[in-house]
Scaffold this active site. Structure first.
Site, PDB file in Angstrom:
ATOM      1  N   ASP A   1     -27.199 -45.702   9.250  1.00 43.13           N
ATOM      2  CA  ASP A   1     -28.311 -45.543  10.191  1.00 43.13           C
ATOM      3  C   ASP A   1     -29.654 -45.735   9.462  1.00 43.13           C
ATOM      4  OD1 ASP A   1     -29.700 -44.899  12.483  1.00 43.13           O
ATOM      5  OD2 ASP A   1     -29.028 -42.826  12.590  1.00 43.13           O
TER       6      ASP A   1
ATOM      7  N   GLY B   1     -18.374 -41.490   7.198  1.00 43.04           N
ATOM      8  CA  GLY B   1     -19.309 -41.091   6.145  1.00 43.04           C
ATOM      9  C   GLY B   1     -19.673 -39.635   6.317  1.00 43.04           C
TER      10      GLY B   1
HETATM   11  P1  ADP Z   1     -21.271 -41.365  10.172  1.00 40.41           P
HETATM   12  O1  ADP Z   1     -22.362 -40.332  10.315  1.00 40.41           O
HETATM   13  O2  ADP Z   1     -20.862 -41.977  11.496  1.00 40.41           O
HETATM   14  O3  ADP Z   1     -20.137 -40.871   9.364  1.00 40.41           O
HETATM   15  P2  ADP Z   1     -22.400 -42.852   7.900  1.00 40.41           P
HETATM   16  O4  ADP Z   1     -23.540 -43.803   7.937  1.00 40.41           O
HETATM   17  O5  ADP Z   1     -22.570 -41.590   7.129  1.00 40.41           O
HETATM   18  O6  ADP Z   1     -21.992 -42.588   9.431  1.00 40.41           O
HETATM   19  O7  ADP Z   1     -21.138 -43.584   7.314  1.00 40.41           O
HETATM   20  C1  ADP Z   1     -20.374 -44.544   7.989  1.00 40.41           C
HETATM   21  C2  ADP Z   1     -19.864 -45.563   6.989  1.00 40.41           C
HETATM   22  O8  ADP Z   1     -20.896 -46.510   6.739  1.00 40.41           O
HETATM   23  C3  ADP Z   1     -19.485 -44.990   5.619  1.00 40.41           C
HETATM   24  O9  ADP Z   1     -18.268 -45.615   5.203  1.00 40.41           O
HETATM   25  C4  ADP Z   1     -20.636 -45.435   4.730  1.00 40.41           C
HETATM   26  O10 ADP Z   1     -20.213 -45.607   3.389  1.00 40.41           O
HETATM   27  C5  ADP Z   1     -20.982 -46.759   5.342  1.00 40.41           C
HETATM   28  N1  ADP Z   1     -22.303 -47.343   5.055  1.00 40.41           N
HETATM   29  C6  ADP Z   1     -23.418 -46.744   4.584  1.00 40.41           C
HETATM   30  N2  ADP Z   1     -24.407 -47.653   4.452  1.00 40.41           N
HETATM   31  C7  ADP Z   1     -23.905 -48.848   4.842  1.00 40.41           C
HETATM   32  C8  ADP Z   1     -24.401 -50.172   4.939  1.00 40.41           C
HETATM   33  N3  ADP Z   1     -25.656 -50.475   4.595  1.00 40.41           N
HETATM   34  N4  ADP Z   1     -23.574 -51.151   5.392  1.00 40.41           N
HETATM   35  C9  ADP Z   1     -22.307 -50.874   5.761  1.00 40.41           C
HETATM   36  N5  ADP Z   1     -21.771 -49.650   5.696  1.00 40.41           N
HETATM   37  C10 ADP Z   1     -22.553 -48.653   5.246  1.00 40.41           C
END
Ligand code: ADP
Length: 185
Positions: free
Chosen positions: A37, A126
């Site tokens: 995000d 994540g």
């Molecule tokens: P959630 O709160 O839905 O768990 P997160 O953003 O914390 O969402 O994590 C979701 C996934 O996205 C995790 O596997 C994380 O490592 C990954 N992630 C984080 N940054 C990026 C990015 N720039 N591109 C793709 N995946 C990402």
């Protein structure tokens, strides 16, 4: 499952995806956060949050399992589809249904918008703590099911995994889905 032919797995940063739509693992308030995000808002610029603010004012946000569309700002994609995944609470609180609902809602919005390619992150695995092995099976089978039901609507549904370990988990889940083994549902 025939829809799985259009599933593509890659490792990288989803903000660099060149698909028509990219999906953001957002939160119910659409208020921005860490992880993917934060990366999307940083790379896409303030226009994305301005639209999130408008949607929040109009609709109150984005309930778990639903999705909304905004501009992609400076990103190469045409739109960002924001979805609020479930927080993992042990698995008996409807998490699997909510996660599947996220992927379905995103695919429906992409199709309605005429976006022929979509890139997904691994929603909920994540900060929200969903076990990635289980999430991968739900993600891939739900998106493949949608592709199968709408064979002319999409060219590609891509999963952009941030780590090599997650990519390996998704690869194994995709192999099982293609083999049609019973534990891939
Ligand atoms: P959630 O709160 O839905 O768990 P997160 O953003 O914390 O969402 O994590 C979701 C996934 O996205 C995790 O596997 C994380 O490592 C990954 N992630 C984080 N940054 C990026 C990015 N720039 N591109 C793709 N995946 C990402």
């Amino acid at each position: 499952m025939t829809g799985s032919e259009k599933l593509v797995l890659s490792r990288g940063d989803i903000t660099e995806a060149t698909t028509d739509a990219i999906v953001n693992a957002a939160n119910q308030g659409l208020v921005g956060g860490g992880g993917v995000d934060g990366a999307i808002h940083r790379a896409g610029g303030p226009e994305i949050m301005a639209e999130c603010d408008r949607i929040r004012a109009e609709k109150g946000g984005c309930p778990t399992g639903t999705a909304v569309v905004t501009t992609a700002g400076r990103l190469r994609a045409r739109v960002v589809i924001h979805t609020a995944g479930p927080r993992w609470k042990g698995g008996a609180k409807g998490e699997a249904e909510d996660l599947a609902s996220c992927y379905r809602a995103c695919m429906e919005l992409a199709r309605e918008g005429g976006h022929r390619s979509v890139a997904f992150p691994s929603i909920s695995t994540g900060i929200y703590g969903y076990p990635v092995e289980e999430a991968a099976e739900i993600a891939l089978s739900t998106v493949a099911g949608h592709l199968e039901r709408h064979p002319d609507a999409f060219d590609e549904a891509r999963f952009v995994l941030f780590s090599e370990a997650d990519l390996e988990v998704y690869k194994r889940a995709l192999d099982r889905l293609k083999e049609g083994s019973p534990d891939s549902a």
